[in-house]
Design an enzyme around this catalytic site. Sequence first.
Site, PDB file in Angstrom:
ATOM      1  CG  HIS A   1     -10.492  -0.079   9.512  1.00  0.00           C
ATOM      2  ND1 HIS A   1     -10.628   1.025   8.834  1.00  0.00           N
ATOM      3  CD2 HIS A   1     -10.113  -0.408  10.499  1.00  0.00           C
ATOM      4  CE1 HIS A   1     -10.049   1.803   9.930  1.00  0.00           C
ATOM      5  NE2 HIS A   1      -9.661   0.977  11.046  1.00  0.00           N
TER       6      HIS A   1
ATOM      7  CE  LYS B   1      -3.602  -2.488   0.425  1.00  0.00           C
ATOM      8  NZ  LYS B   1      -3.200  -3.788   0.347  1.00  0.00           N
TER       9      LYS B   1
ATOM     10  CD  GLU C   1      -3.636   6.768   5.060  1.00  0.00           C
ATOM     11  OE1 GLU C   1      -3.182   6.636   4.048  1.00  0.00           O
ATOM     12  OE2 GLU C   1      -4.844   6.392   5.202  1.00  0.00           O
TER      13      GLU C   1
ATOM     14  NE  ARG D   1      -9.009  -8.409  -3.418  1.00  0.00           N
ATOM     15  CZ  ARG D   1      -9.734  -7.719  -2.800  1.00  0.00           C
ATOM     16  NH1 ARG D   1     -11.217  -7.918  -3.476  1.00  0.00           N
ATOM     17  NH2 ARG D   1      -9.814  -6.893  -1.743  1.00  0.00           N
TER      18      ARG D   1
END
Length: 443
Positions: free
Chosen positions: A234, A116, A199, A290
Amino acid sequence: MFKRVLIANRGEVALRIIRACRKLKIETVAIYAKVEEHSRFVQAADFTYCVGPDTAQSSYLNREGILMAALLSGADAIHPGYGFLAEDALFAEMCAECDLTFIGPKPAMIRLMADKAAAKNYAKTQGVPIIPGASAITSVEQLKQAAQAVGYPVMLKASLGGGGKGMRVIYNEVHLQQKYHLIQEEAQQNFLNDAIYLEKYLTVARHIEVQILKDHVGNLQIIGDRECSLQLNHQKVVEESPATILQPQQRQQLYDLAKRLLAKLDYCGLGTLEFLFANQQFYFLEMNTRLQVEHGVTELTSGIDLVTTQIKLAAGQVVHPGILSFNGHAIEVRLNAQAAAKQHLLATGKLTQLRFPATGRIDTGYQKDDIIQPYYDALLAKLIVSDTTRKRAIAKMQQTLRQTHVAGVGTNLATLKQILNSPAYNANQIDIHFLEQMEGAVQ
């Protein structure tokens, strides 16, 4: 076109791929864990091979066993579905070494987007905005400096993370060091890599996705967008297509960012770009290389069978470049086996009742009297409806949930009903923290 496809997955997604292969007159091979030998997807396939006893690690993540089954069965391609080995670059490389087509992008593309932090760094080089933060963190001191630079709250994430694992929100410096080591341990345990990145944590944002197809000659087709803001831990709970929060110019801006990010990538196949939308700005989150769990809502609004198209792309078919229009509105909810007394924990046991209404689309790998095993994910079924407007689609989903009956294991059905009946949800006044706040209010 392929003659025989092995499905390196289980449950409802395996059944979905079997249906797509039948449309294309392709034979199917199901691999399964011994504890699932009587499952629907095993019964539906043309050929079957047991690849392990029970746990995911001993079966659906058993690369060598799956490849041996593919070779013994005479398969010429492998479809990984989603989860398990779907974004495993090593498995894709092993398929190629065995002369098997991996139905997905090249290993290099999987490897880039699976990391990521690396994916965000690449997006930044292409002029695609990312959430402010820092990657390649190797010390607590570096972590503190990065957090101070972007300002609290911040989010710590495992670089190779996914499925809601390896993520923590940090509101101050007090617990920063403790959470740092905790996430490192969690990342190492789940992803065999303890790299993390930081982040800025956006307190108000929407989660918006873009569905794309890209062929081997570089043609890019954009197949609409999805609203996926409703998440718990999440994990997505409710998904919609299209994202009705977007105005036409915002949607065009989103698609332009998708084109910019993909322009120089040697990508071929189906993919999903995920963004956070906050303060009228899109921030790239990640790319899933995917099939998505929520692909059904896009199929209902676009009229495109994404799974057959994905298979055709892997066989060399090209797509028409451009942006496909969508019609109406579709909603999907994830019905999960969930312990009522302990939210978010998998409920196991025998399904003594499992009944769905005839309306809408129900994607499930289960049937009455099946045993919910403790080894896999909690998804019982995806309930998907569509109608001409979001309001009408909500009403149809409310009716679908009222007519859904499950007994024998706990589920999140009551929570789904609560969401669909919520005035704020109906007014489209939601964000990525909506369900956490709703759950906190109930508790």
